[in-house]
Design an enzyme around this catalytic site. Sequence first.
Site, PDB file in Angstrom:
ATOM      1  N   ASP A   1      -9.158   0.924   1.548  1.00  0.00           N
ATOM      2  CA  ASP A   1      -7.774   0.137   2.899  1.00  0.00           C
ATOM      3  C   ASP A   1      -8.821   0.796   4.022  1.00  0.00           C
ATOM      4  OD1 ASP A   1      -5.487  -0.794   3.640  1.00  0.00           O
ATOM      5  OD2 ASP A   1      -5.301   1.625   3.665  1.00  0.00           O
TER       6      ASP A   1
ATOM      7  N   ARG B   1      -7.926   3.911  13.049  1.00  0.00           N
ATOM      8  CA  ARG B   1      -6.711   5.158  13.447  1.00  0.00           C
ATOM      9  C   ARG B   1      -5.854   5.045  14.550  1.00  0.00           C
ATOM     10  NH1 ARG B   1      -6.029   6.290   8.221  1.00  0.00           N
ATOM     11  NH2 ARG B   1      -7.521   6.733   6.909  1.00  0.00           N
TER      12      ARG B   1
ATOM     13  N   LYS C   1      -4.069  -1.814   9.761  1.00  0.00           N
ATOM     14  CA  LYS C   1      -4.781  -1.746   8.558  1.00  0.00           C
ATOM     15  C   LYS C   1      -4.546  -3.175   7.811  1.00  0.00           C
ATOM     16  CE  LYS C   1      -3.437   2.866   7.408  1.00  0.00           C
ATOM     17  NZ  LYS C   1      -4.361   3.318   6.472  1.00  0.00           N
TER      18      LYS C   1
ATOM     19  N   HIS D   1      -4.505  13.690   0.459  1.00  0.00           N
ATOM     20  CA  HIS D   1      -4.393  13.713   1.377  1.00  0.00           C
ATOM     21  C   HIS D   1      -3.202  13.483   2.569  1.00  0.00           C
ATOM     22  CE1 HIS D   1      -5.404   9.802   4.277  1.00  0.00           C
ATOM     23  NE2 HIS D   1      -4.221   9.150   4.103  1.00  0.00           N
TER      24      HIS D   1
ATOM     25  N   GLN E   1      -3.739   2.294  14.370  1.00  0.00           N
ATOM     26  CA  GLN E   1      -2.655   2.876  14.015  1.00  0.00           C
ATOM     27  C   GLN E   1      -1.453   4.504  14.899  1.00  0.00           C
ATOM     28  OE1 GLN E   1      -4.185   4.515  10.293  1.00  0.00           O
ATOM     29  NE2 GLN E   1      -1.901   5.564   9.730  1.00  0.00           N
TER      30      GLN E   1
ATOM     31  N   GLU F   1     -10.065  12.715   7.047  1.00  0.00           N
ATOM     32  CA  GLU F   1     -10.200  14.157   6.737  1.00  0.00           C
ATOM     33  C   GLU F   1     -11.581  14.532   6.586  1.00  0.00           C
ATOM     34  OE1 GLU F   1      -7.758  11.732   3.444  1.00  0.00           O
ATOM     35  OE2 GLU F   1      -7.105  13.961   3.265  1.00  0.00           O
TER      36      GLU F   1
ATOM     37  N   TYR G   1       0.850   5.574  -0.291  1.00  0.00           N
ATOM     38  CA  TYR G   1       0.518   6.759   0.298  1.00  0.00           C
ATOM     39  C   TYR G   1       1.164   7.983  -0.879  1.00  0.00           C
ATOM     40  CZ  TYR G   1       0.497  10.248   4.114  1.00  0.00           C
ATOM     41  OH  TYR G   1       0.325  11.195   4.876  1.00  0.00           O
TER      42      TYR G   1
ATOM     43  N   THR H   1      -8.430  -5.700   3.677  1.00  0.00           N
ATOM     44  CA  THR H   1      -8.935  -4.667   2.591  1.00  0.00           C
ATOM     45  C   THR H   1      -9.108  -4.798   1.605  1.00  0.00           C
ATOM     46  OG1 THR H   1      -6.123  -3.826   2.971  1.00  0.00           O
ATOM     47  CG2 THR H   1      -6.742  -4.028   0.788  1.00  0.00           C
TER      48      THR H   1
ATOM     49  N   GLU I   1     -10.548   3.988   3.804  1.00  0.00           N
ATOM     50  CA  GLU I   1      -9.044   4.468   2.895  1.00  0.00           C
ATOM     51  C   GLU I   1      -9.688   4.607   1.267  1.00  0.00           C
ATOM     52  OE1 GLU I   1      -5.453   4.591   3.738  1.00  0.00           O
ATOM     53  OE2 GLU I   1      -5.706   5.760   5.001  1.00  0.00           O
TER      54      GLU I   1
ATOM     55  N   TYR J   1       2.277   3.033  15.264  1.00  0.00           N
ATOM     56  CA  TYR J   1       2.800   3.270  13.825  1.00  0.00           C
ATOM     57  C   TYR J   1       4.320   4.324  13.573  1.00  0.00           C
ATOM     58  CZ  TYR J   1       2.648   8.187  13.370  1.00  0.00           C
ATOM     59  OH  TYR J   1       2.687   9.755  13.114  1.00  0.00           O
TER      60      TYR J   1
ATOM     61  N   GLU K   1      -9.241   4.282  -2.430  1.00  0.00           N
ATOM     62  CA  GLU K   1      -7.933   3.314  -2.700  1.00  0.00           C
ATOM     63  C   GLU K   1      -8.052   3.603  -4.439  1.00  0.00           C
ATOM     64  OE1 GLU K   1      -4.356   2.415  -1.134  1.00  0.00           O
ATOM     65  OE2 GLU K   1      -5.508   3.199   0.991  1.00  0.00           O
TER      66      GLU K   1
ATOM     67  N   ASP L   1       0.694  -0.906   0.050  1.00  0.00           N
ATOM     68  CA  ASP L   1       0.058  -0.017  -0.107  1.00  0.00           C
ATOM     69  C   ASP L   1       0.823   1.229  -0.154  1.00  0.00           C
ATOM     70  OD1 ASP L   1      -2.816   1.086   0.222  1.00  0.00           O
ATOM     71  OD2 ASP L   1      -2.900   1.619   2.489  1.00  0.00           O
TER      72      ASP L   1
ATOM     73  N   ARG M   1       1.236  17.091  12.209  1.00  0.00           N
ATOM     74  CA  ARG M   1       2.226  17.906  12.385  1.00  0.00           C
ATOM     75  C   ARG M   1       2.306  19.501  12.212  1.00  0.00           C
ATOM     76  NH1 ARG M   1       3.738  13.841   9.539  1.00  0.00           N
ATOM     77  NH2 ARG M   1       3.267  13.896   7.927  1.00  0.00           N
TER      78      ARG M   1
END
Length: 413
Positions: free
Chosen positions: A223, A227, A243, A125, A230, A353, A120, A247, A191, A234, A193, A118, A134
């Site tokens: 996916d 959260r 994850k 996103h 994760q 999001e 990113y 899927t 997710e 992670y 995708e 997978d 961040r």
Amino acid sequence: MTLLRSWVASANSGTTDFPLNNLPYGVFDAGAGPRMGVAIGDQILDLAAVDHRLDPELFAHPSWNAVMAAGPKVWAALRARLTELLSDEAHRASVEPHLLPQAGAAMLMPFTVTEYTDFYAGKNHAVNVGTMFRGAENALPPNWLSIPIGYNGRASSVVVSGTPVPRPWGQVKGPDEALPRLAPSARFDLELEMGAIVGQPSTGMVSVAEADAMIFGYVLLNDWSARDIQAWEYQPLGPFQSKATATTISPWIVTTAALEPFRVSTPDRERPLLPYLREPGPMLYDIALEVGLAPEGGAETVISRTNYREMYYSAAQQLAHHTSSGCAMRVGDLLGSGTISGTRPDSRGSLLELSWGGKEPLTLDTGETRTFLQDGDRLTLRGAAEGPGYRIGFGNCAGQILPAADLPAWAKE
Ligand code: CA
């Protein structure tokens, strides 16, 4: 390209996902066990029964891996023969008995997933998630504009549309970092995708052009992501159990041949790429995508609309990068694109999001609100490349959330 007409009337409606231009490949069971088929309008053509003039061994086992392994000449020959059989009235009498209604068939995994990676690779996103965690100044990690970042996932976790998805248990951060808990995920998410399916093997480094030619087709891919699990697990090695629950992929492989008229270029580079990652031509596709969320027993709300062309890196670039270490690729390797978000708030491809980290709940058409998924919610991804008077659709990529299983006694405190 315009609509190619078939003697299967439902293929000519202009609104079907499966006109003659598409010819996507799947595995179905209409009561006689798993068989390989191609979708045409609202029907499936049974490929173990029809005279396609190819080696019958390719269709003897209900999985598309053998056809993929047979290579691009066989891919082209099959598509040409199916186009002939389904357009020319002269073949109707011999072919029609092998059509079955899609409504009466269960769709199974179309191929054996040998490996799953997978990525990113969606910039909107990555910027959204980076901004949340961040701050806007450092939203993109320093490597992001130079590398299609990815991690090795689990082939065993990939399931076909319609498979229920139980809410996962997992270790989450407690009030104190020394006191984590085992709990059902409270921030379970989707997710949106696309999945690229590698149809030819490789050893050593391959170019972006070679990588593009190795891709057999595409599916929609959800996916599922926990959260809260994760967030605790992670760092520094990336997602793991967050994850690994499931899927989900759509059941029809839409071939690169069908998508050919819809090629588009990736967006302008904000930083020059190293030569091994530069695209020699357009390798992304214009595919409109949407996500529907239906609470149990309630009507569906479309919570996001976006497009595959929003990706910063194409699947060919991802695949070329994947081989840069010498990593061998196998027939049946599945590459997740990474979450596909547009620039508008209603084009974001995850609830993380859409609800901005759970701070801004969405209101559904039923009046209910959502930050993350609730038990009983049914998620459906849809996608189609839209041409003049026809669409190359993917069918549904759906899954319903089941309550977390009971915890075994030995796992309780
Ligand atoms: Ca993902």
